[in-house]
Design a protein around this motif. Structure first.
Motif, short mmCIF file in Angstrom:
data_model
loop_
_atom_site.label_atom_id
_atom_site.label_comp_id
_atom_site.label_asym_id
_atom_site.label_seq_id
_atom_site.Cartn_x
_atom_site.Cartn_y
_atom_site.Cartn_z
N GLY A 159 51.87 27.69 62.59
CA GLY A 159 50.61 27.16 62.10
C GLY A 159 49.53 28.21 62.13
O GLY A 159 49.79 29.39 62.45
N TYR A 160 48.30 27.79 61.81
CA TYR A 160 47.16 28.72 61.80
C TYR A 160 45.94 28.05 62.42
O TYR A 160 45.73 26.84 62.24
CB TYR A 160 46.84 29.16 60.36
N LYS A 161 45.17 28.83 63.15
CA LYS A 161 43.96 28.31 63.76
C LYS A 161 42.88 28.13 62.68
O LYS A 161 42.83 28.87 61.70
CB LYS A 161 43.46 29.27 64.83
N ASN A 162 42.04 27.13 62.89
CA ASN A 162 40.94 26.91 61.96
C ASN A 162 39.96 28.07 62.02
O ASN A 162 39.80 28.73 63.06
CB ASN A 162 40.21 25.61 62.28
N GLY A 166 35.14 25.91 60.68
CA GLY A 166 35.87 24.65 60.68
C GLY A 166 36.87 24.50 59.55
O GLY A 166 37.61 23.52 59.50
N THR A 167 36.90 25.48 58.63
CA THR A 167 37.85 25.43 57.53
C THR A 167 39.28 25.50 58.07
O THR A 167 39.57 26.28 58.97
CB THR A 167 37.62 26.61 56.56
N LYS A 168 40.14 24.68 57.48
CA LYS A 168 41.54 24.67 57.92
C LYS A 168 42.16 26.03 57.67
O LYS A 168 42.07 26.59 56.57
CB LYS A 168 42.33 23.59 57.17
N GLY A 169 42.78 26.60 58.70
CA GLY A 169 43.39 27.91 58.59
C GLY A 169 44.69 27.89 57.81
O GLY A 169 45.49 26.95 57.94
N THR A 170 44.89 28.88 56.98
CA THR A 170 46.14 29.04 56.23
C THR A 170 46.53 30.51 56.24
O THR A 170 45.75 31.38 56.64
CB THR A 170 45.99 28.58 54.77
N ALA A 175 43.29 33.39 58.50
CA ALA A 175 43.27 32.67 59.77
C ALA A 175 44.26 33.30 60.76
O ALA A 175 45.28 33.88 60.37
CB ALA A 175 43.62 31.20 59.56
#
Length: 222
Positions: A159-162, A166-170, A175
């Protein structure tokens, strides 16, 4: 046992597998079972070490083989983190039992799971980037008995940290990745070698020919 086709036509194995799965209370959708552990169990029995085979359904689970025999290397639970190097596994000899693990994502379950594999130590090598690798001979490796190469430590991005806003990390927006460690969990040695001297010597010769490093047990007498 050497391929899934032989497994599917082996009545004795299918009966044993059905009983083991029933005891485990686990369902397998794949008609071909993950048979790496069954291959090691078969070798243990042939070597007269049947008492080392985990009891009941435990015999078909790779992780249970991290408890047999005597310890050569122990990183169960990845307690040593991601800094394990080849020299820490230097006591391994051809035919020792290796348990490794890796994180996989199931699209069906939409979740990550940690899955283990068991085989026999064959040698060491390095990949194109100079990372230490372990060479393992085992069953259910590309659906056959063969020598395969695996990372000693294998980090998987789960996964990726935000981002700070606050944007969802990708993976595409810079991220920071979230990783989990897998790799070699344990190397164990049973009292009677699972490979006879000729087999161990042949594997050793093959590994060296492939540019790897390996050692065999001098006391191998089976």
């Amino acid at each position: 046992l050497s391929t899934s086709e032989q497994i599917e036509s082996d009545a004795d194995f299918k009966t044993w597998w059905a009983s083991a799965v029933k005891q485990s209370k686990v369902s397998y959708d794949d008609p071909v079972p993950p048979w790496c552990a069954a291959f090691i169990a078969d070798l243990l029995i042939e070597a007269g070490q049947g008492e080392e085979v985990p009891e009941g359904w435990g015999a078909i689970r790779a992780r249970n083989y991290s408890q047999i025999g005597t310890n050569v290397f122990d990183n169960v639970g990845m307690v040593l983190g991601s800094n394990v190097q080849q020299e820490q596994l230097s006591d391994a000899r051809v035919g020792d039992v290796v348990v490794k693990g890796k994180w996989f994502y199931s699209k069906k379950d939409k979740a990550w799971s940690y899955q283990q594999h068991v085989g026999l130590f064959a040698g060491f090598t390095q990949d194109a980037d100079g990372n230490d690798m372990i060479m393992v001979i085992g069953g259910n490796q590309a659906d056959q008995v063969k020598i395969s190469t695996y990372p000693i430590i294998e980090q998987t991005v789960v996964g990726y940290k935000n981002l700070a806003d606050g944007t969802k990390g990708t993976k595409d927006n810079g991220a920071q990745p979230i990783t989990r460690n897998g790799g070699v969990e344990s190397i164990r040695r049973v009292s009677v070698p699972l490979l006879n001297p000729a087999e161990a010597e042949a594997i050793s010769t093959l590994i060296v020919a492939r540019g790897g490093e390996t050692e065999i047990l001098e006391e191998s007498t089976r």
